[in-house]
Design an enzyme around this catalytic site. Structure first.
Site, PDB file in Angstrom:
ATOM      1  N   GLU A 210       0.781  -1.222   0.000  1.00 52.86           N
ATOM      2  CA  GLU A 210       0.000   0.000   0.000  1.00 52.86           C
ATOM      3  C   GLU A 210       0.820   1.283   0.000  1.00 52.86           C
ATOM      4  OE1 GLU A 210      -3.413   0.151  -0.196  1.00 52.86           O
ATOM      5  OE2 GLU A 210      -3.195  -1.995  -0.596  1.00 52.86           O
ATOM      6  N   SER A 514     -47.768 -30.180  40.324  1.00 54.04           N
ATOM      7  CA  SER A 514     -47.289 -30.798  41.559  1.00 54.04           C
ATOM      8  C   SER A 514     -45.811 -30.579  41.820  1.00 54.04           C
ATOM      9  CB  SER A 514     -47.581 -32.299  41.529  1.00 54.04           C
ATOM     10  OG  SER A 514     -48.963 -32.532  41.636  1.00 54.04           O
TER      11      SER A 514
END
Length: 883
Positions: A210, A514
């Site tokens: 770059e 229950s």
């Protein structure tokens, strides 16, 4: 940066290749009349140079730039992602592959030339050419002069510290071993790394790709700009001379997102000031953490994992060069295939050429010895869809609790409009890059999903009717850590194990049936009632009730004396409802609500309201919410609770009454960007993990409850492997007199407590029947899920014995009606017929004399049966649980 192109024919000025996101000017024909400049076609997504107005005179030391627009549109990226925009530079000393394409010498962007031009058009062309000469000359002067020409702009521009610039970092949520990812949260997949974590060969490769003069220029390559401006004007290769520092500035600063020439000037100024303030390694570090590499990978660390499945510090020189080559164009666009070699033959060829270009540059700059130059392009992994960035998974619901707990820690706020500087928890997790260690045990979580998810082959629910849905939560009693959690397959959908807000209404509970009797039993023992006390189990109709209280349709008279004289222990094991209604009447329903609250049940829903109203048990006094709205039917589980709360309550009983709040977060870490080290964020989570719990239920009460409950798993054929003792309770709640709608199996060992619920995901079809058409009960599908998961979860745990019943409390409490003693057996008189079906009383082998051998009580015969009417010496016949 756009790829380099071949020089156009002599006399033509070419700027770039036409394509989405690039600035372009069509080539001007060398055979056109002198001064003719052909203007690009400016199609959608392209920025083109129009007729430039002369530059206005500078005033007050500030250059005023005309309206000529310069390229630098963004490199095509994936939708919704920020990409790095930059103009192309053909660095000296090396050349990239000439890929041709639109806008090149042979591309479709080229205009046809005509020798018969209109004289007026020729004059206009000459005028535009003169304007372009002025613009190019002025650009060169500005760049050569540097800050002196734009001094006011230079000195008025503030450069924030790079660490203060927005760089969204993904938060990673892990299981407790920090090896398995629960989810990643963030708009950008980025992990910050310091320059010390990035190998030097990777840094050099990026510079070679770059900005080969990165270590030599002062942030702006003025020579490169001058060369680029001259080349662009004279028809050479399209060059923009954006250095790494400029690219970083453009990508990091919001003010540089437009595509004007003024932006280029400010970009250069910021790059110069960055270079003055920070050294090259710091700039390279921040550049490599912000740049986009494709594959939703932002920054070099995410890219290394996306392309090679390894951290950046493990990359080879060849791999580093390959990643550096990707930066220029990570995805296809504008006629270019991109540099991801897995995207087809054309992209692979381009990537290979770019890779060689990078390596050549490294050799040329002396960063790589020719003998060490890699010769074989590294193998890149194909792109894999990263589902970890989605919470639409079975683990997704865990993230919802993580966010809520961070709110409790004070790190953020879950309110839509935060007050003060606090961000919302959602935005915090998507931008701050936390590393969160959760309580989830990866092995247990996998085991739970394996046995409960309907889509998993071999699971308990696989092949069952599609309306059936399961939910389960496992909690570690001694810490409150949630070890495994399943509330559905989608973290954005309905959570069947926890709380949900629908249309502003809190919902998510299921009637526990229950299984809620564990709290009623604890409340009774806590109130001084012994499990040896006797209770009336015969169905009856309370005053004001439309229907009688029953034992789920079972005939208790078949159990002999338990019809009216049933111990609380036996009533629990047999799961009769009527005795628990009487227990609630005796001690008060508020005592049951209070014990459930102390155990860990935070919310219960009413059943008389439509929609059901949630009651926060942590904020209400029990005596003010029972018996209204929570009536005596609370004793056997009419009012809904969440699976998570129920598991937390069981964990408290398993921990002998010491309560630990169920939680999901162990620790939160944030990375120190100066050192790269992860540092803990303090909060209440650490207190939760170290508190040891609170003794909210008496130890002897919890032990007595456990002693009773340990009878149940084996009775229901759900005993654990190897004879491991476990306490448990089943429960169901009916939809109508024929079908169940909710079924539960809950239970625990000293090391893990698990609650399992099975119901219907279809509100139009609430009945739960299995694939054979049989009604689903607690010991059925929920029991099988519980048993299989608990066996897997406890496999490596030590076996620990559970306590035995002590008879704690008063055995005389209770409303049981003791049956009368049976009549004593009679001894037949001599000469009378003897009716003895067991052939005991009538035997007289000793000669038949009263009192002698052969008579009841005499030598050689057993004693007569006990006629005292007490408890049986052998237990009565047991029945399957079917509440």
């Amino acid at each position: 940066m756009a790829p380099p192109v071949s020089p156009p024919p002599s006399g033509s000025a070419s700027v770039g290749r036409h394509g989405a996101g690039r600035a372009s000017v069509s080539p001007a024909s060398g055979s056109a009349p002198a001064g003719r400049a052909s203007v690009g076609n400016g199609s959608s997504g392209r920025a083109s140079v129009g007729s430039a107005r002369p530059v206005s005179p500078a005033s007050s030391g500030r250059a005023s730039v005309g309206s000529a627009a310069v390229g630098g549109a963004a490199v095509g990226g994936m939708a919704g992602r920020a990409t790095v925009a930059r103009a192309s530079v053909s660095p000296s000393g090396g050349s990239g592959p000439d890929l041709g394409g639109p806008g090149g010498p042979t591309g479709p962007g080229r205009r046809s030339r005509s020798r018969n031009q209109d004289p007026d058009a020729t004059r206009r062309a000459k005028k535009r050419k003169r304007a372009n000469i002025l613009i190019a000359s002025f650009a060169v002067l500005i760049m050569l002069a540097g800050g002196g020409v734009v001094g006011f702009t230079y000195y008025s521009t503030n450069v924030p510290v790079p660490d203060q610039l927005p760089m969204p970092l993904a938060t990673t949520v892990y299981t407790s071993d920090m090896k398995t990812v629960v989810a990643r949260l963030g708009n950008q997949n980025r992990e910050f790394v310091t320059i010390n974590d990035i190998p030097e060969h990777v840094q050099r490769a990026v510079a070679a790709a770059e900005d080969r003069n990165f270590y030599e220029h002062s942030g702006v390559d003025y020579k490169g700009i001058a060369r680029a401006a001259w080349n662009n004007f004279t028809g050479g290769d399209k060059q923009g001379a954006s250095t790494i520092t400029q690219q970083y500035a453009r990508n990091a600063y919001e003010s540089l997102k437009d595509d004007t020439y003024a932006r280029k000037v400010k970009e250069a100024i910021l790059a110069s000031k960055l270079n003055e303030k920070y050294d090259k390694p710091t700039i390279m570090q921040h550049y490599l953490n912000t740049i986009y590499f494709g594959r939703n990978a932002y920054g070099i660390q995410a890219a290394a994992k996306a392309y090679f499945n390894k951290p950046v510090n493990k990359l080879t020189p060849g791999e580093g060069a390959a990643l550096a080559g990707v930066i220029r164009q990570p995805v296809a666009g504008g006629g270019h295939p991109g540099y991801d070699p897995t995207k087809g033959a054309e992209a692979a060829e381009a990537a290979l050429g770019r890779w060689n270009y990078v390596l050549d540059g490294m050799v040329e700059k002396g960063w790589l010895k020719p003998a060490d130059r890699p010769t074989e392009f590294p193998k890149m992994l194909p792109e894999k869809i990263d589902n970890s960035f989605s919470v639409k998974t079975p683990k997704g619901n865990v993230v919802n609790y993580v966010r809520a707990e961070l709110d409790q820690w004070g790190l953020c706020t879950d309110t839509p409009e935060p007050v003060g500087p606090k961000p919302t928890c959602a935005s915090l997790l998507r931008s701050e890059g936390y590393r969160i260690k959760t309580t989830i045990n990866s092995g247990m979580q996998a085991s739970l999903e394996k046995v409960i998810r309907q889509e998993v082959k071999g699971s308990v629910l696989n092949g069952q009717p599609k309306n059936l849905m399961g939910a389960a939560v496992a909690v570690e009693p001694k810490t409150g850590r949630v070890l495994a959690y399943y509330g559905g397959d989608d973290g954005t959908g309905f959570d069947y194990a926890g709380k949900n807000t629908l249309n502003g209404v809190l919902t998510g509970g299921h009637p526990p049936g229950s299984s809620f009797k564990v709290y009623t039993l604890a409340a009774a023992v806590d109130a001084g009632v012994s499990v040896k006390s006797h209770w009336d189990a015969k169905p009856f109709k309370p005053e004001g009730f439309d229907n009688p209280v029953q034992n789920a349709g079972r005939d208790v008279s078949a159990n002999g004396r338990c019809n009216r004289w049933c111990t609380l222990q036996e009533s629990t094991v047999e799961s009769y409802n009527v005795p628990f209604y009487h227990v609630s009447s005796e001690i008060g329903p508020d005592k049951i609500v209070d014990i459930a609250r102390r155990a860990g049940v935070t919310t219960m829903w009413t059943t008389s309201d439509n929609p059901a109203k949630p009651i926060d048990l942590t904020k209400e006094k029990p005596e003010e919410i029972a018996p209204s709205p929570f009536f005596h039917v609370v004793g056997y589980g009419q009012y809904p609770v969440t699976v998570l709360d129920h598991a937390n309550g069981l964990a408290t009983l398993a921990n002998e009454g010491r309560y630990n709040k169920a939680h999901f977060v162990i620790s939160v870490e944030k990375q120190n960007e100066a050192t790269g080290k992860w540092e803990k964020v303090t909060g209440t989570g650490e207190k939760l993990n170290k508190s040891g719990g609170q003794q909210l239920i008496k130890q002897e009460v919890a032990r007595e409850v456990t002693a009773v409950l340990k009878e149940i798993p084996g009775k229901n054929s759900r005993g654990l492997d190897g004879g491991r003792q476990a306490a448990g309770k089943t429960g169901t709640w009916e939809y109508d007199s024929k079908d169940n709608a909710h079924a539960w199996m809950v239970g625990y060992t000293p090391d893990i407590a698990t609650a399992v619920w099975v119901g219907s995901r279809d509100s139009e079809k609430p009945q739960i029947r299995d694939k054979t058409g049989k009604d689903v009960g607690g010991s059925g599908l929920p029991g099988e899920i519980w048993e299989r998961f608990m066996n897997a979860a406890t496999k490596s745990m030590n076996k620990r014995a559970l306590p035995d019943v002590t008879g704690l409390g008063d055995p005389n409490k209770g409303n049981g009606i003791e049956p009368p003693p049976p009549p004593p057996p009679t001894t037949p008189q001599p000469g009378q017929p003897c009716f003895d079906p067991f052939n005991v009383l009538c035997q007289n082998p000793g000669g038949g004399n009263p009192g002698g051998p052969g008579t009841p009580g005499g030598p050689g015969n057993p004693p007569p049966p006990d006629g005292g009417g007490g408890e049986r010496t052998t237990p009565p016949t047991r029945y399957s649980d079917n509440e």
